[in-house]
Design a protein around this motif. Structure first.
Motif, short mmCIF file in Angstrom:
data_model
loop_
_atom_site.label_atom_id
_atom_site.label_comp_id
_atom_site.label_asym_id
_atom_site.label_seq_id
_atom_site.Cartn_x
_atom_site.Cartn_y
_atom_site.Cartn_z
N THR A 38 -1.31 3.06 -11.29
CA THR A 38 -1.22 1.85 -10.48
C THR A 38 -2.48 1.02 -10.68
O THR A 38 -3.54 1.54 -11.05
CB THR A 38 -1.04 2.15 -8.97
OG1 THR A 38 -2.12 2.97 -8.51
CG2 THR A 38 0.28 2.85 -8.71
N LYS A 39 -2.35 -0.29 -10.43
CA LYS A 39 -3.50 -1.19 -10.45
C LYS A 39 -3.64 -1.80 -9.07
O LYS A 39 -2.65 -2.17 -8.44
CB LYS A 39 -3.32 -2.31 -11.47
CG LYS A 39 -3.42 -1.85 -12.90
CD LYS A 39 -3.32 -3.02 -13.86
CE LYS A 39 -3.33 -2.56 -15.30
NZ LYS A 39 -3.15 -3.70 -16.23
N ASN A 40 -4.89 -1.89 -8.60
CA ASN A 40 -5.15 -2.53 -7.30
C ASN A 40 -5.42 -4.02 -7.51
O ASN A 40 -5.29 -4.54 -8.62
CB ASN A 40 -6.29 -1.82 -6.56
CG ASN A 40 -7.63 -1.97 -7.24
OD1 ASN A 40 -7.83 -2.80 -8.13
ND2 ASN A 40 -8.58 -1.15 -6.84
N ASP B 38 0.83 -1.21 0.00
CA ASP B 38 0.00 0.00 0.00
C ASP B 38 0.87 1.26 0.00
O ASP B 38 0.36 2.37 0.06
CB ASP B 38 -0.97 0.01 1.18
CG ASP B 38 -0.27 -0.03 2.52
OD1 ASP B 38 0.97 -0.06 2.57
OD2 ASP B 38 -0.97 -0.02 3.54
N HIS B 39 2.21 1.10 -0.11
CA HIS B 39 3.13 2.23 -0.13
C HIS B 39 4.31 1.94 -1.05
O HIS B 39 4.89 0.85 -0.97
CB HIS B 39 3.66 2.53 1.28
CG HIS B 39 4.74 3.57 1.30
ND1 HIS B 39 4.46 4.91 1.42
CD2 HIS B 39 6.09 3.47 1.20
CE1 HIS B 39 5.60 5.59 1.40
NE2 HIS B 39 6.60 4.74 1.26
N ILE B 40 4.65 2.91 -1.91
CA ILE B 40 5.87 2.80 -2.71
C ILE B 40 6.59 4.13 -2.69
O ILE B 40 5.98 5.20 -2.64
CB ILE B 40 5.59 2.40 -4.18
CG1 ILE B 40 4.60 3.35 -4.87
CG2 ILE B 40 5.14 0.95 -4.28
CD1 ILE B 40 4.42 3.11 -6.36
N ASP B 41 7.91 4.07 -2.67
CA ASP B 41 8.75 5.24 -2.91
C ASP B 41 9.05 5.23 -4.40
O ASP B 41 9.19 4.16 -5.01
CB ASP B 41 10.05 5.14 -2.11
CG ASP B 41 9.81 5.22 -0.61
OD1 ASP B 41 9.04 6.11 -0.19
OD2 ASP B 41 10.37 4.41 0.13
N VAL C 56 -7.41 0.63 -12.55
CA VAL C 56 -6.31 1.57 -12.73
C VAL C 56 -6.59 2.87 -11.98
O VAL C 56 -7.69 3.43 -12.08
CB VAL C 56 -6.07 1.87 -14.22
CG1 VAL C 56 -4.97 2.92 -14.40
CG2 VAL C 56 -5.72 0.60 -14.98
N LYS C 57 -5.59 3.34 -11.23
CA LYS C 57 -5.65 4.64 -10.59
C LYS C 57 -4.71 5.56 -11.35
O LYS C 57 -3.55 5.23 -11.59
CB LYS C 57 -5.24 4.56 -9.13
CG LYS C 57 -5.29 5.91 -8.42
CD LYS C 57 -5.08 5.78 -6.93
CE LYS C 57 -5.21 7.15 -6.27
NZ LYS C 57 -5.17 7.04 -4.81
N TYR C 58 -5.23 6.73 -11.76
CA TYR C 58 -4.46 7.74 -12.47
C TYR C 58 -4.06 8.82 -11.48
O TYR C 58 -4.90 9.56 -10.99
CB TYR C 58 -5.30 8.34 -13.61
CG TYR C 58 -5.67 7.32 -14.66
CD1 TYR C 58 -4.86 7.10 -15.76
CD2 TYR C 58 -6.83 6.55 -14.53
CE1 TYR C 58 -5.19 6.16 -16.72
CE2 TYR C 58 -7.17 5.60 -15.49
CZ TYR C 58 -6.34 5.41 -16.57
OH TYR C 58 -6.68 4.47 -17.52
N TRP C 59 -2.78 8.89 -11.16
CA TRP C 59 -2.26 9.84 -10.19
C TRP C 59 -2.09 11.21 -10.84
O TRP C 59 -2.09 11.32 -12.06
CB TRP C 59 -0.94 9.31 -9.62
CG TRP C 59 -1.13 8.03 -8.86
CD1 TRP C 59 -1.29 6.78 -9.38
CD2 TRP C 59 -1.25 7.88 -7.45
NE1 TRP C 59 -1.48 5.85 -8.37
CE2 TRP C 59 -1.45 6.50 -7.18
CE3 TRP C 59 -1.17 8.76 -6.37
CZ2 TRP C 59 -1.57 6.00 -5.88
CZ3 TRP C 59 -1.29 8.25 -5.09
CH2 TRP C 59 -1.50 6.90 -4.86
N ASP D 130 -1.75 3.94 -1.21
CA ASP D 130 -3.10 3.58 -1.64
C ASP D 130 -3.60 2.42 -0.80
O ASP D 130 -3.08 1.30 -0.89
CB ASP D 130 -3.10 3.20 -3.12
CG ASP D 130 -4.50 3.01 -3.68
OD1 ASP D 130 -5.48 2.92 -2.89
OD2 ASP D 130 -4.63 2.94 -4.91
N SER D 131 -4.61 2.67 0.02
CA SER D 131 -5.15 1.62 0.89
C SER D 131 -5.82 0.50 0.12
O SER D 131 -6.05 -0.58 0.65
CB SER D 131 -6.13 2.23 1.90
OG SER D 131 -7.22 2.83 1.22
#
Length: 135
Positions: free
Chosen positions: A77-79, A53-56, A84-87, A108-109
Motif C-alpha cells: 500500500t501507499k500512504n 484507513d481500512h480495506i477488506d 510504500v508499506k510492505y505487508w 493503516d492509520s
C-alpha cells in the motif's frame, strides 16, 4: 418581472456551481495481479473509493510450476506521501497446482491511497523471483 429574473439568475448560479464541484468518488473493485515464473496471484479489494484507513481484501495465490519451491503473496500500500508499506507474506506450501485464498483486511492509520500486490517464488526464505502490480 424583476423577481423572476432574480430567481433564474440564482438558479443558473447554482447550476454553474454544481458543474464545477467534483462528483463524489464511486467505489470500484481493485484487482492488482501479476505472474512470475512458478507463481501468480491477485489481491481483490471490493468497494475501494479512494483514500481510507481500512480495506477488506482477498488474496488469491497459485503455484504454477512443479519445481519444489513454494510461492508467496503480499499486500503493498501507499500512504498520502507515497511511502510504500510492505505487508506480511502469505505462503502456499501445497505444491504445484495448488490454489489458496485468504479473506482478510488491512488497517493503516497513515492512510491507504493505492493498493498493490507482490507475488514471488521462494527457496526457504530466499526470494528467487517476483513481480509487482498496482491498481
Amino acid at each position: 418581472m424583476r423577481n423572476m429574473y432574480r430567481g433564474v439568475g440564482v438558479g443558473l448560479a447554482a447550476l454553474a456551481l454544481t458543474a464545477v464541484l467534483p462528483a463524489s468518488a464511486e467505489a470500484a473493485t481493485l484487482q492488482p495481479s501479476c505472474s512470475t515464473t512458478g507463481a501468480n496471484g491477485t489481491i481483490t479489494v471490493p468497494n475501494f473509493s479512494g483514500a481510507t484507513d481500512h480495506i477488506d481484501l482477498t488474496y488469491t495465490l497459485y503455484d504454477s510450476k512443479a519445481d519444489d519451491h513454494h510461492v508467496r503473496i503480499r499486500l503493498l500500500t501507499k500512504n498520502h506521501a507515497g511511502t510504500v508499506k510492505y505487508w506480511p507474506w502469505r505462503a502456499n506450501y501445497d505444491g504445484h497446482g495448488a490454489l489458496k485464498e485468504w479473506d482478510t483486511y488491512a488497517d493503516d492509520s497513515s492512510g491507504i491511497f493505492e493498493v498493490g500486490v507482490e507475488v514471488a517464488r521462494f527457496e526457504g526464505n530466499a526470494k528467487l523471483n517476483s513481480c509487482t502490480d498496482w491498481s
